[in-house]
Design an enzyme around this catalytic site. Structure first.
Site, PDB file in Angstrom:
ATOM      1  CD  GLU A 292      -2.769   1.161   0.111  1.00  0.00           C
ATOM      2  OE1 GLU A 292      -3.260   1.976  -0.547  1.00  0.00           O
ATOM      3  OE2 GLU A 292      -3.575   0.210   0.240  1.00  0.00           O
ATOM      4  CG  ASP A 296      -0.895   5.133  -1.300  1.00  0.00           C
ATOM      5  OD1 ASP A 296      -1.689   4.899  -1.925  1.00  0.00           O
ATOM      6  OD2 ASP A 296      -1.195   4.881   0.293  1.00  0.00           O
ATOM      7  CB  SER A 503      -4.992   1.485  -2.610  1.00  0.00           C
ATOM      8  OG  SER A 503      -5.601   1.376  -1.350  1.00  0.00           O
TER       9      SER A 503
END
Length: 584
Positions: A292, A296, A503
């Site tokens: 994650e 990002d 995400s």
């Protein structure tokens, strides 16, 4: 209003108990049944303490939101005139009587407090569990989440003296059982999916009219720049424009992986880097980076380099095991992060977060006050993006946690907060279509805000009675916008993998928004701040409508994307070139 915070601190430190009946307790919040997936495992360890936050009610309950909508509405004379931290503190300040009565209550329990956020919250540090139980007529004990092994201190209900209900909005942590590990990170690694070792498109000046078909199976920064029309724009306000990423789950972004990503997928970005802020035991060992976190930071960088990036690594999620060195339970995912972030100077103009909980698992009073903290960020000029979730209209059996239980679509918080920009997912190219994973629907907590009334009404009129009883027709509709959500090429531990989820969508949109903020700042204008009033009005012509695809869940086919706003892809995807022209 520094004097307010100082005077509040002094009053709490020195106040003498007033004549009041602190034993006249009235329930503030309690669950009918224990939130799903949590089981009680016994009393708190001897000597355990807990950090508490108390939200004091503002003297003018409407001032914050009224101001937010004015400074965010492009047709209003106050548009873009964002407030300072001191001005926001004045907006949300409690009534003067609140200070005295709350100080008296805390003094009766021999508890000290200090101001937090913009002075409308108090923080109580290391309160003994027996004192917390007496203060709140609570029954704190240990609970475990069997699938994660995580434990935390919570209570199934808590109360306040009746005299305080007009002065205190919420106390946390109490009945909110969400923690970072139990929260849903909205991404997943796509196994057995095509990956590419480098971006052969990066040297080409791709346009929205010439998106290669390869982008349907492997998404790279070049694909996104072409899709969202940012190709060729070079940021100019890098000395004052900042893009922030909020991270949880003990995850952190890896610098070596970012360098590898930049060398393989970007041009002239081998120097790409990011800052890191550690909150509440956040990690940054640079070993075993998180999927994650890497996703990002690699895609915010990919969309907005060389704009400065900051990764906020928020901890507090390990199992709570009290000992002599760490006797305090600090598992509180949103408040710990926001307490630090709001105090940043300068405050980042763009923030993206890719986590969320089923809305029904978050106590309404807690959700409301967290949402209002995002509103405070908007009034200060920060655009806040949240991924909408990866479960269509709901994951699992979609049973409500009320009695009697029933099947109902499950909206995701904080994506349902009306003061953030919720980002859904798309897939494919030429044209883009809704990704079936894209969470969307209608809040059961927050009413439909005025900025989206017309757009949502058109959708509801079009579907008629479809899914009647499964969702709240008067609730805040989400998502607001969308972006690609599948087949993202991400470097993890030196190797390229394929990742999917909203995400992927939220940092992509944040990258485009950060470029728009850069453009405005370089023109001597304000940052955009809260985006939604702009997006649903004059900004609408700067979006690409998505009109096909659906988001199945809860045993249904889910909603279907259609012309105009829909609860799958919102208003559509951002076209940077068109929005830049509108904002010029």
């Amino acid at each position: 209003m520094l004097w307010l915070s100082l005077s509040l601190f002094v009053s709490l430190a020195n106040a003498k108990p007033l004549v009041a009946r602190w034993d006249n307790m009235k329930l503030k919040h309690g669950w009918e049944t224990l939130p799903a997936h949590w089981v009680p495992i016994g009393a708190a360890p001897e000597g355990a303490t807990i950090d508490l936050h108390i939200k004091l009610k503002s003297a003018d309950a409407d001032a914050l939101i009224g101001t937010l909508l004015e400074v965010s509405d492009p047709s209003h004379e106050r548009y873009g005139k964002h407030l300072s931290k001191e001005e926001v503190a004045e907006l949300v300040a409690p009534h003067s009587d609140t200070h005295a009565i709350v100080a008296s209550w805390l003094a009766a329990h021999n508890i000290a407090a200090r101001p937090a956020f913009n002075g409308d919250w108090l923080q109580l540090d290391a309160v003994p569990i027996e004192t917390a139980n007496a203060l709140l007529d609570a029954s704190y004990q240990l609970y475990e989440h069997p699938s994660t092994g995580e434990t935390l201190l919570r209570t199934q209900s808590y109360s306040l003296p009746a005299a305080l209900h007009g002065h205190v909005s919420v106390v946390a942590p109490t009945t909110f059982f969400g923690t970072p590990q139990a929260m849903r990170a909205t991404s997943r690694v796509e196994e057995n999916t095509k990956v590419v070792q480098e971006d052969v498109l990066r040297a080409q000046a791709l346009s929205p009219d010439a998106v290669p078909s390869s982008c349907a199976s492997t998404i790279t920064p070049s694909c996104l720049k072409a899709l969202y029309n940012t190709t060729g724009f070079t940021p100019a306000a890098t000395n004052r424009n900042i893009l922030a990423v909020a991270g949880y789950l003990q995850e952190f972004a890896n610098q070596a992986d970012l360098t590898t990503f930049a060398n393989r997928f970007l041009t002239g970005a081998s120097s790409a880097t990011f800052g890191t802020v550690l909150i509440n035991g956040g990690q940054n060992s640079q070993n075993n980076p998180g999927v994650e976190a890497n996703l990002d930071i690699q895609y915010t960088t990919g969309m907005s380099f060389p704009t400065p990036q900051i990764y906020y690594s928020t901890g507090g999620s390990p199992p709570f095991i009290s000992d002599d060195n760490t006797p305090t339970n600090t598992n509180e995912p949103y408040l710990n992060f926001l307490d630090t972030f709001i105090a940043q100077s300068p405050l980042p103009q763009t923030l993206t977060t890719s986590y969320g909980d089923d809305e029904q698992t978050v106590p309404l009073d807690f959700a409301t006050e967290v949402c209002n903290l995002f509103a405070q960020l908007g009034t200060m000029g920060t655009s806040v993006m949240f991924s909408s979730g990866d479960f269509g209209v709901g994951g699992g059996d979609c049973q409500t946690n009320t009695s009697p239980r029933k099947v109902q679509f499950q909206p995701i918080f904080p994506a349902t907060c009306p003061f953030v920009t919720s980002v859904g997912g798309t897939t494919s190219v030429n044209p883009e279509v809704a990704a079936s994973l894209s969470s969307g629907g209608f809040s059961n907590y927050f009413a439909q805000p005025s900025y989206q009334t017309s757009s949502v009404a058109t959708f509801l009129n079009a579907i008629g009675t479809q899914f009647n009883g499964l969702f709240n027709r008067t609730g805040r509709g989400f998502p607001d916008v969308a972006a690609q959500a599948e087949h993202f090429q991400v470097v993890i531990g030196g190797r390229v993998g394929s990742v999917a989820g909203t995400s992927c969508s939220s940092p992509t949109v944040a990258g485009v928004v950060s470029l728009l903020n850069d453009f405005r700042l370089s023109e001597g204008k304000s940052s955009l701040g809260f985006l939604n009033p702009l997006l649903y009005s004059t900004g609408l012509s700067g979006l690409n409508d998505i009109t096909s695809g659906s988001n199945p869940g809860c045993g249904t086919a889910g909603f279907t994307a259609r012309a105009g706003w829909d609860p799958v892809t919102g208003l559509g995807t951002l076209d940077f070139g068109k929005l830049k022209a509108l904002l010029g």
